[in-house]
Design a protein around this motif. Structure first.
Motif: not given
Length: 307
Positions: A160, A186-189, A197, A239, A241, A267-268, A271, A286
């Motif tokens: 993540l 998996i990218c998290v924004q 995203t 994704v 969040v 952020l990880g 998610a 993460s």
């Protein structure tokens, strides 16, 4: 070329987090260095190359972490560093940039305005403009995190990665996809700063008029086309969040891992909190990417009683 102080950061299984998250969780702790974020890996490479070419000055735009890192790396190599930031950036980050000897210029706008001003300074003064995520050195520096993950982790199913400009996501992503192709990237924004995203999902650059998130380190509005092209090659998913999930992630990292982190670094965990079923029974890494947080704001978000 990268000072060892930024390399081989701790990677460990954090079992205390696992009952609340429902999966096996390992943490890659990128805050255990003098600038308290992963950005030093990239700026070490940038500054080394500049010094080797006889350059003596550089300018960058920064929400805070890149500026600190470039100031630290430049100071060690005798470079004159200018950092342009928003007047509304985290005070602790701005103070640290000054303390590291960089010249700090503040603009009355957001990070995108700071980027424009930094480009103007570079053109006017004829100095190197360091553009995070666009300059390949920043991505290559971040990619060393991926090398360490692949070398050290016995096995993991997903990584993540906080997604802002894209240096960490593309750098780590390229390494993981080359050396551990079965691992999901998996990218998290934040939902309040979704430009990259949305761009990844639509396979074209999508800009937003504003960004509204406590995760200032990833609050960009205008993705760089070349970075998006790279991200499309390596990211399996991107994704978004909610703010309350980011805060819950920060609180979990404090309560169960003893870590004070900035919002981008949570952020990880956020998610996983928002989609426990997706990660159930899997081993997830993460990347905790930064801990430069304003203490007063942290108290408001996480709760003073918890500290």
């Amino acid at each position: 070329m990268i000072d060892p102080v930024f390399l081989d950061t701790p990677l460990y299984r954090c079992e205390a987090l696992e009952p609340g998250l429902g999966c096996a969780v390992s943490i890659k702790l990128e805050t255990a260095n003098p600038v308290r974020s992963f950005k030093g890996r990239g700026t070490e490479l940038v500054a080394s190359l500049l010094a080797g070419n006889g350059s003596r000055a550089a300018v960058c735009a920064s929400a805070g972490n890149l500026g600190q890192a470039l100031a630290w790396s430049g100071r060690g190599r005798g470079l004159d560093v200018t950092v342009v930031a928003s007047r509304h950036a985290t005070v602790a980050k701005l103070d640290r940039i000054r303390a590291l000897g960089a010249r700090l210029e503040l603009v009355d706008g957001d990070h995108e305005l700071a980027r424009e001003r930094a480009a103007d300074i570079a053109r006017h003064d004829g100095i190197r403009l360091v553009e995070d995520s666009l300059d390949i050195e920043t991505c290559e520096g971040a990619a060393t995190i991926g090398l360490e993950l692949v070398d050290a982790a016995p096995s993991f199913d997903a990584v993540l990665i906080a997604l802002g400009g894209g240096a960490m996501a593309t750098g780590v992503g390229h390494v993981v996809k080359a050396l551990a192709p079965d691992v999901e990237v998996i990218c998290v924004q934040p939902l309040g700063a979704p430009a990259m995203t949305h761009s990844w999902r639509r396979r074209r650059v999508v800009t937003t008029d504003s960004a509204d998130t406590i995760a200032d380190g990833v609050a960009g509005r205008c993705p760089i086309p070349a970075v998006l092209d790279d991200l499309l090659l390596v990211a399996d998913d991107a994704v978004l969040v909610k703010e309350e999930s980011i805060i819950a992630g920060m609180r979990m990292l404090l309560d169960h891992a003893g870590l004070v982190v900035e919002p981008s670094a949570a952020l990880g965990v956020a998610a996983i909190l928002e989609d426990r079923d997706r990660f159930a029974g899997r081993h997830v890494v993460s990347i905790v990417c930064g801990s430069n947080v304003d203490v007063d704001a942290y108290h408001r978000w996480v709760g003073a009683a918890a500290i």
